[in-house]
Scaffold this active site. Sequence first.
Site, PDB file in Angstrom:
ATOM      1  N   ASN A 159       0.803  -1.225   0.000  1.00  0.00           N
ATOM      2  CA  ASN A 159       0.000   0.000   0.000  1.00  0.00           C
ATOM      3  C   ASN A 159       0.840   1.282   0.000  1.00  0.00           C
ATOM      4  O   ASN A 159       0.414   2.311  -0.514  1.00  0.00           O
ATOM      5  CB  ASN A 159      -1.007   0.006   1.148  1.00  0.00           C
ATOM      6  CG  ASN A 159      -0.372  -0.184   2.508  1.00  0.00           C
ATOM      7  OD1 ASN A 159       0.792  -0.577   2.627  1.00  0.00           O
ATOM      8  ND2 ASN A 159      -1.133   0.091   3.556  1.00  0.00           N
ATOM      9  N   GLU A 255       4.703  -3.591  12.308  1.00  0.00           N
ATOM     10  CA  GLU A 255       3.634  -2.596  12.146  1.00  0.00           C
ATOM     11  C   GLU A 255       2.529  -3.305  11.406  1.00  0.00           C
ATOM     12  O   GLU A 255       2.632  -3.570  10.205  1.00  0.00           O
ATOM     13  CB  GLU A 255       4.164  -1.375  11.381  1.00  0.00           C
ATOM     14  CG  GLU A 255       3.302  -0.132  11.580  1.00  0.00           C
ATOM     15  CD  GLU A 255       2.312   0.051  10.451  1.00  0.00           C
ATOM     16  OE1 GLU A 255       1.136  -0.341  10.665  1.00  0.00           O
ATOM     17  OE2 GLU A 255       2.683   0.556   9.400  1.00  0.00           O
ATOM     18  N   CYS A 289      -3.485   0.703   6.979  1.00  0.00           N
ATOM     19  CA  CYS A 289      -3.652   0.034   8.265  1.00  0.00           C
ATOM     20  C   CYS A 289      -4.226   0.969   9.320  1.00  0.00           C
ATOM     21  O   CYS A 289      -4.986   0.549  10.186  1.00  0.00           O
ATOM     22  CB  CYS A 289      -2.315  -0.540   8.735  1.00  0.00           C
ATOM     23  SG  CYS A 289      -0.983   0.680   8.814  1.00  0.00           S
ATOM     24  N   GLU A 462       8.168   2.814  14.885  1.00  0.00           N
ATOM     25  CA  GLU A 462       8.912   3.473  13.823  1.00  0.00           C
ATOM     26  C   GLU A 462       8.963   4.960  14.158  1.00  0.00           C
ATOM     27  O   GLU A 462       8.181   5.448  14.966  1.00  0.00           O
ATOM     28  CB  GLU A 462       8.205   3.283  12.466  1.00  0.00           C
ATOM     29  CG  GLU A 462       7.835   1.847  12.127  1.00  0.00           C
ATOM     30  CD  GLU A 462       8.883   1.137  11.309  1.00  0.00           C
ATOM     31  OE1 GLU A 462      10.037   1.619  11.261  1.00  0.00           O
ATOM     32  OE2 GLU A 462       8.548   0.101  10.715  1.00  0.00           O
TER      33      GLU A 462
END
Length: 482
Positions: A159, A255, A289, A462
């Site tokens: 994505n 993630e 997400c 992150e």
Amino acid sequence: MTAVSTLASSRDLLQHKFQQLLNGKLVDGAASQPVIDPATGRVIAHAPVADRQQVDDAVAAAKAAFPAWRDAPVADRADIIRQLANIIEERRDEIARVIVLENGKPLADATADVEYSITWARHIADMSLDGTVIRDDDEAYVEVRRKPIGVVAAILPWNFPFFQFVYKLAPALLTGNTVVVKPSPTTPLSALLVGEALRSLVPAGVVNIVGDAGEVGPMLTSHPDVGKVSFTGSTAAGKRVMASGAETLKRIVLELGGNDSAIVMPDADVKKTAAGIYTWAFANSGQVCISIKRIYVHSSLYDSFCDELAERANNAVVGHGLDPETELGPIQNARQFETVKESLKLAHAQGTVIAGGEVLDGGGYFVRPTVVRDVDESSPLVSAETFGPIRSVMRYDDVDDAIARANNTPYGLGNSVWGEDLDAAEQIADRLESGTVWVNTHFALAPDVPFGGRKQSGLGVEFGREGIEEYTDAHVIHIARQ
């Protein structure tokens, strides 16, 4: 070598020879696979696919390059990251068009991904890796320093194939690690193209890029010479990554999926709030997400909010990302397209569809943005992550009930609260169980702010100082003075 700047059309991509970057050389894959433009369903390129031997060669090259790269001055490593940012900036428009053709998102969104990549790379290059002094007194001097882990496997999703390539690569390089990058099988092109530039930018073996048809990920996550895995993808896949790395106790950052909620307070401005929620619910055709997937609206605003959201969805322009009128592109790949079509069936069977609800003809993987109201939360449309342009709106009367329902999920990536009373919104935000909670916005990421999930939405973070440190191990120096 064909420059990225010439690869601006599907014909250019089809004629270009895409290769892997292995130990400083551009090499063919053991096999190849077609890459599909999801807006047309047509083949636009052929990408290399690595076999076990090439994966082993990539890891071996990264391992051999590690000592010299680890010992290189931080300033030199940072300068290479800045040079990479400059290359990306010079080729911004062409890289963005390649992203559109392989991913499907509108050109404006793809351009934004490239801009974010430049911003993140430059921010990371400027970050300090100085140690932290814990104690400095008559008894002892104690300092925590950060040491690179070794070989990092960076596993990318489809994505955000380019942005995530850069924001995983840059901190790994800055901290002195070497890297093996595995792009998604359906969106490998932008990473492979930049790999051509990296060949002459970094020493051989420091960065390696391997092609994948779906089997390379487990080879990397179980490889004994890989010290860390940075993975972005579904929660189910993340569990497999974690299990695969357990044998060698790899450092792992995950993630993963999210089922983010938005709570609309009774004092919210309906028109303004619907506009904001629409943007962050349907961005990238809902294939994010951390996009808003469950919307809880106070009963006093429920009908008017549903009408506003439906109007925006009904007016959306869906089409090929290179069409300047396009606001939403296609579902990225055929497999996900089938999943989204199943979700559409649930929307019609278990709720009231007030916008969209159908697949568009034309050869691509297009679904109209869909708004569903009056759906029970036991429906998988609400309880599971819906990774596509289908969003559910539920009503509530009591804010405690809304908070409990928002928290009733195994996911914990993000949430947002929308209303005029910021103090009250902050109190609600504090009670929501997610890595990030925004007020009157959503999906607002920044390179200096850590981002990660709670519960089954991930492990580690992150971005920010904390994200940089995920690429290192703590190394304590303790000097006794007595």
